[in-house]
Motif scaffolding. Sequence first.
Motif, PDB file in Angstrom:
ATOM      1  N   VAL A 105     -31.559  49.930  61.472  1.00  0.00           N
ATOM      2  CA  VAL A 105     -32.788  50.513  60.935  1.00  0.00           C
ATOM      3  C   VAL A 105     -32.421  51.419  59.764  1.00  0.00           C
ATOM      4  CG1 VAL A 105     -34.713  52.084  61.403  1.00  0.00           C
ATOM      5  CG2 VAL A 105     -34.025  50.409  63.127  1.00  0.00           C
ATOM      6  N   THR A 106     -33.102  51.260  58.644  1.00  0.00           N
ATOM      7  CA  THR A 106     -32.905  52.158  57.507  1.00  0.00           C
ATOM      8  C   THR A 106     -34.178  52.968  57.300  1.00  0.00           C
ATOM      9  OG1 THR A 106     -33.622  50.509  55.876  1.00  0.00           O
ATOM     10  CG2 THR A 106     -31.280  50.597  56.405  1.00  0.00           C
ATOM     11  N   ILE A 107     -33.997  54.255  57.034  1.00  0.00           N
ATOM     12  CA  ILE A 107     -35.123  55.171  56.883  1.00  0.00           C
ATOM     13  C   ILE A 107     -34.912  55.957  55.592  1.00  0.00           C
ATOM     14  CG2 ILE A 107     -36.401  57.088  57.901  1.00  0.00           C
ATOM     15  CD1 ILE A 107     -35.513  56.112  60.635  1.00  0.00           C
ATOM     16  N   GLY A 108     -35.887  55.870  54.684  1.00  0.00           N
ATOM     17  CA  GLY A 108     -35.736  56.432  53.359  1.00  0.00           C
ATOM     18  C   GLY A 108     -35.934  57.934  53.303  1.00  0.00           C
ATOM     19  N   PRO A 109     -35.541  58.540  52.188  1.00  0.00           N
ATOM     20  CA  PRO A 109     -35.710  59.985  52.005  1.00  0.00           C
ATOM     21  C   PRO A 109     -37.168  60.399  52.162  1.00  0.00           C
ATOM     22  CG  PRO A 109     -34.360  59.051  50.251  1.00  0.00           C
ATOM     23  CD  PRO A 109     -34.930  57.898  51.011  1.00  0.00           C
ATOM     24  N   SER A 124     -36.926  48.354  57.955  1.00  0.00           N
ATOM     25  CA  SER A 124     -36.746  49.222  56.804  1.00  0.00           C
ATOM     26  C   SER A 124     -37.995  50.082  56.618  1.00  0.00           C
ATOM     27  CB  SER A 124     -36.509  48.375  55.545  1.00  0.00           C
ATOM     28  OG  SER A 124     -36.477  49.199  54.389  1.00  0.00           O
ATOM     29  N   LEU A 125     -37.800  51.394  56.613  1.00  0.00           N
ATOM     30  CA  LEU A 125     -38.869  52.337  56.300  1.00  0.00           C
ATOM     31  C   LEU A 125     -38.537  52.961  54.944  1.00  0.00           C
ATOM     32  CD1 LEU A 125     -39.266  54.271  59.701  1.00  0.00           C
ATOM     33  CD2 LEU A 125     -40.324  52.104  59.003  1.00  0.00           C
ATOM     34  N   VAL A 143     -41.678  48.525  56.067  1.00  0.00           N
ATOM     35  CA  VAL A 143     -42.752  49.472  55.755  1.00  0.00           C
ATOM     36  C   VAL A 143     -42.367  50.117  54.427  1.00  0.00           C
ATOM     37  CG1 VAL A 143     -44.109  51.435  56.551  1.00  0.00           C
ATOM     38  CG2 VAL A 143     -43.118  49.848  58.223  1.00  0.00           C
ATOM     39  N   ARG A 144     -43.085  49.764  53.384  1.00  0.00           N
ATOM     40  CA  ARG A 144     -42.681  50.160  52.046  1.00  0.00           C
ATOM     41  C   ARG A 144     -43.050  51.621  51.748  1.00  0.00           C
ATOM     42  NH1 ARG A 144     -40.377  45.769  50.269  1.00  0.00           N
ATOM     43  NH2 ARG A 144     -41.298  43.691  50.599  1.00  0.00           N
ATOM     44  N   VAL A 159     -43.625  41.972  60.120  1.00  0.00           N
ATOM     45  CA  VAL A 159     -44.760  42.407  59.309  1.00  0.00           C
ATOM     46  C   VAL A 159     -44.241  43.184  58.099  1.00  0.00           C
ATOM     47  CG1 VAL A 159     -46.759  43.967  59.263  1.00  0.00           C
ATOM     48  CG2 VAL A 159     -46.379  42.458  61.229  1.00  0.00           C
ATOM     49  N   THR A 160     -44.941  43.010  56.966  1.00  0.00           N
ATOM     50  CA  THR A 160     -44.672  43.810  55.781  1.00  0.00           C
ATOM     51  C   THR A 160     -45.884  44.689  55.509  1.00  0.00           C
ATOM     52  OG1 THR A 160     -43.204  42.165  54.789  1.00  0.00           O
ATOM     53  CG2 THR A 160     -44.184  43.787  53.307  1.00  0.00           C
ATOM     54  N   ILE A 161     -45.652  45.999  55.474  1.00  0.00           N
ATOM     55  CA  ILE A 161     -46.688  46.975  55.138  1.00  0.00           C
ATOM     56  C   ILE A 161     -46.430  47.421  53.705  1.00  0.00           C
ATOM     57  CG2 ILE A 161     -47.786  49.159  55.740  1.00  0.00           C
ATOM     58  CD1 ILE A 161     -47.991  47.079  57.957  1.00  0.00           C
TER      59      ILE A 161
END
Length: 210
Positions: A105-109, A124-125, A143-144, A159-161
């Motif tokens: 799982v990657t979680i952005g800043p 990916s968040l 989740v973009r 799913v792509t958000i």
Amino acid sequence: MKAVHCPRIGIIGAGGHGREVAQTVARVNGADDRSPRRELAGFFDDNCDDARVKRLGFEILGPCASADLPCLVGIGSGAIRRTFDEVVETAPPTIDMSALVGDDVTIGPGAVVFANAMITTNISLGRHVHIGRGASIGHDSVVRDYASVMPLGSISGGVTIGEAAFIGTGALIRQGLTIGAGATVGMGAVVLQDVAPGATVVGNPARQIG
């Protein structure tokens, strides 16, 4: 996910959502090693009755434009979070101690994962994504940046958000769908088809109303 050292941060927005972000930071400081412990200096807000903030032991440091610390953006609108991301230094992501985050799982800043959320695997968040209390994100989903999944939202696998999309409280998204950038899925909606960018859908099954 390796914790990044960030000793002192602020929160943009001192409304209810911002105060919930503050509570998540406090819980991380108390017990969790997946997010960095950090000192919460206070809030930046343009127009706020600070009595509730003071009851939490914090203060309003100044208007949003004066923010001079790395910040989390405690505002529910992803579009507004995006505007602050362009002008304010971003703090590392914050993950509540009770959230379940799986492998790969990657979680952005700037992202915030609130209490009891579940993020499974190969997910990916993006930047400044907010995953609300008790929400779940299924395997292989994206989740973009600036998207919001409100409490108890359930996103199935694959799913792509889209960027700055808003998934309302208790909404259900079928597997494999795409929710377009800037789209709004209403509270409790059951989404069985792709949602176009900028569209608003409500109901069971979800239908477009805007």
